[in-house]
Design an enzyme around this catalytic site. Structure first.
Site, PDB file in Angstrom:
ATOM      1  N   ASP A 154       0.862  -1.179   0.000  1.00  0.00           N
ATOM      2  CA  ASP A 154       0.000   0.000   0.000  1.00  0.00           C
ATOM      3  C   ASP A 154       0.901   1.233   0.000  1.00  0.00           C
ATOM      4  O   ASP A 154       1.494   1.571   1.028  1.00  0.00           O
ATOM      5  CB  ASP A 154      -0.908   0.012   1.231  1.00  0.00           C
ATOM      6  CG  ASP A 154      -1.983  -1.072   1.191  1.00  0.00           C
ATOM      7  OD1 ASP A 154      -1.684  -2.182   0.704  1.00  0.00           O
ATOM      8  OD2 ASP A 154      -3.096  -0.811   1.676  1.00  0.00           O
ATOM      9  N   LYS A 218      -6.860   3.343  -3.678  1.00  0.00           N
ATOM     10  CA  LYS A 218      -7.270   3.385  -2.275  1.00  0.00           C
ATOM     11  C   LYS A 218      -7.486   4.832  -1.849  1.00  0.00           C
ATOM     12  O   LYS A 218      -6.701   5.708  -2.192  1.00  0.00           O
ATOM     13  CB  LYS A 218      -6.185   2.711  -1.419  1.00  0.00           C
ATOM     14  CG  LYS A 218      -6.415   2.726   0.074  1.00  0.00           C
ATOM     15  CD  LYS A 218      -5.281   1.972   0.781  1.00  0.00           C
ATOM     16  CE  LYS A 218      -5.341   2.143   2.300  1.00  0.00           C
ATOM     17  NZ  LYS A 218      -4.238   1.436   2.983  1.00  0.00           N
ATOM     18  N   LYS A 254     -10.235   0.291  -2.682  1.00  0.00           N
ATOM     19  CA  LYS A 254     -10.158   0.092  -1.232  1.00  0.00           C
ATOM     20  C   LYS A 254     -10.455   1.404  -0.507  1.00  0.00           C
ATOM     21  O   LYS A 254      -9.601   2.282  -0.437  1.00  0.00           O
ATOM     22  CB  LYS A 254      -8.772  -0.420  -0.834  1.00  0.00           C
ATOM     23  CG  LYS A 254      -8.602  -0.605   0.684  1.00  0.00           C
ATOM     24  CD  LYS A 254      -7.215  -1.136   1.023  1.00  0.00           C
ATOM     25  CE  LYS A 254      -6.952  -1.156   2.525  1.00  0.00           C
ATOM     26  NZ  LYS A 254      -5.602  -1.674   2.860  1.00  0.00           N
TER      27      LYS A 254
END
Length: 318
Positions: A154, A218, A254
């Site tokens: 991430d 995300k 996400k």
């Protein structure tokens, strides 16, 4: 994995800063009122009984159970892994979470603790959460996490560069991080939507991340005041839908930060179903970044199965 037209269909738009700027600023403008009204309307959908039980189990299976604190210890990470693998010890039918998300120095601990469970190890990287570091430092961060066994990375984008209009710099950093991930780890690109100021910027960041090779886009780090919201997540879902239509490549989404209740999680699942369809309704393509959401999902699951609301004392404290 996608097998149809590659993202190279857009190769000409990433040849220079000017070309990338023209493309990103040529995207359709976002109607804030319409976006927020649609997100609010979808959030009123009622999900009852059997459908609610299905949605709760689906949401549990989509959680990236997260601990990203300076006080994290190997013991805390192992305990979180145990909870992710067996969320409700009183009911072995409870699904496992999708991943455990930790700092790079805890990736090896999580990998060992999760052996044989099928749960992924996700590691934040690239000088999370601010992203204020030189590119070689960011890449070393990624390399360390992947070497420690991270299945997913991430990364945070350089919001300063993005907001200054240096889109090619951001693009090239994402490409470089993706190269470090290789075929060992999927890449989630974090925009920190709360710092991007406008919906137009969120749309541009979504396309920039997808063009650069993100496997997931995300919303947030969870470390700022405004994190995942239905409107910004809806906008990102629309972006992955349009990208898939034009390239054949499916990108995951996400939302992270601020999603704490079962009611909120179900609203996000409705957004997914109504915007991109059932193909995204799996943890392969949709995740929740959360630390406290799991407890509420477990309490609501227990209520559906027993008819009684057990309360927070009957679930483990993260």
């Amino acid at each position: 994995m996608p097998t149809t037209a590659p993202a190279s269909a857009f190769a000409d738009v990433t040849t220079s800063d000017a070309a990338l700027r023209r493309f990103l600023h040529g995207l359709p403008g976002v109607d804030p009122v319409g976006l927020e009204a649609r997100a609010a309307s979808l959030g009123t959908r009622s999900v009852k009984t059997t459908s609610k039980a299905y949605a709760i189990d689906l949401a549990i299976s989509m959680i990236d159970l997260t601990t990203l604190e300076g006080a994290d210890t190997p013991g805390k990470v192992r305990a979180l892994c145990a909870k992710g693998a067996n969320p409700d010890p009183t009911d072995r039918t409870t699904p496992r979470v999708a991943a455990i998300c930790v700092y790079p120095d805890m990736a090896a601990t999580a990998k060992d603790a999760l052996a044989g469970t099928g749960i992924k190890v996700a590691s934040v990287a690239t000088a999370f959460p601010a992203g204020r570091a030189a590119l070689p430092v960011k890449l070393a961060d990624v390399r360390d996490a992947v070497a420690a066994g991270a299945d997913e990375i991430d990364m945070v984008i350089d919001r300063g560069a993005f907001l200054s209009g240096h889109y090619l710099k951001v693009y090239e950093e994402i490409v470089a991080v993706k190269a470090e991930c290789g075929d060992k780890a999927r890449l989630k690109v974090i925009f920190e939507t709360g710092e991007l100021s406008t919906y137009d910027n969120i749309r541009r960041a979504s396309w920039l991340g997808m063009l650069a090779g993100a496997d997931f886009i995300k919303t947030s780090t969870g470390k700022v005041g405004v994190n995942a919201t239905p409107p910004n997540t809806l906008l990102m879902l629309e972006a992955v839908r349009d990208f898939k239509a034009q390239t054949g490549i499916r990108i995951g989404v996400k939302p992270a930060g601020g999603i704490r209740s079962t009611k909120d999680a179900i609203k996000f699942l409705v957004l997914v179903n109504e915007t991109v369809g059932q193909d995204w309704l799996s943890n392969e393509w949709f995740r929740f970044g959360a630390s406290s959401l799991l407890n509420d999902l477990l309490m609501q699951r227990q209520k559906l199965s027993t008819g009684r609301y057990s309360g927070p004392d009957y679930v483990t404290v993260d």
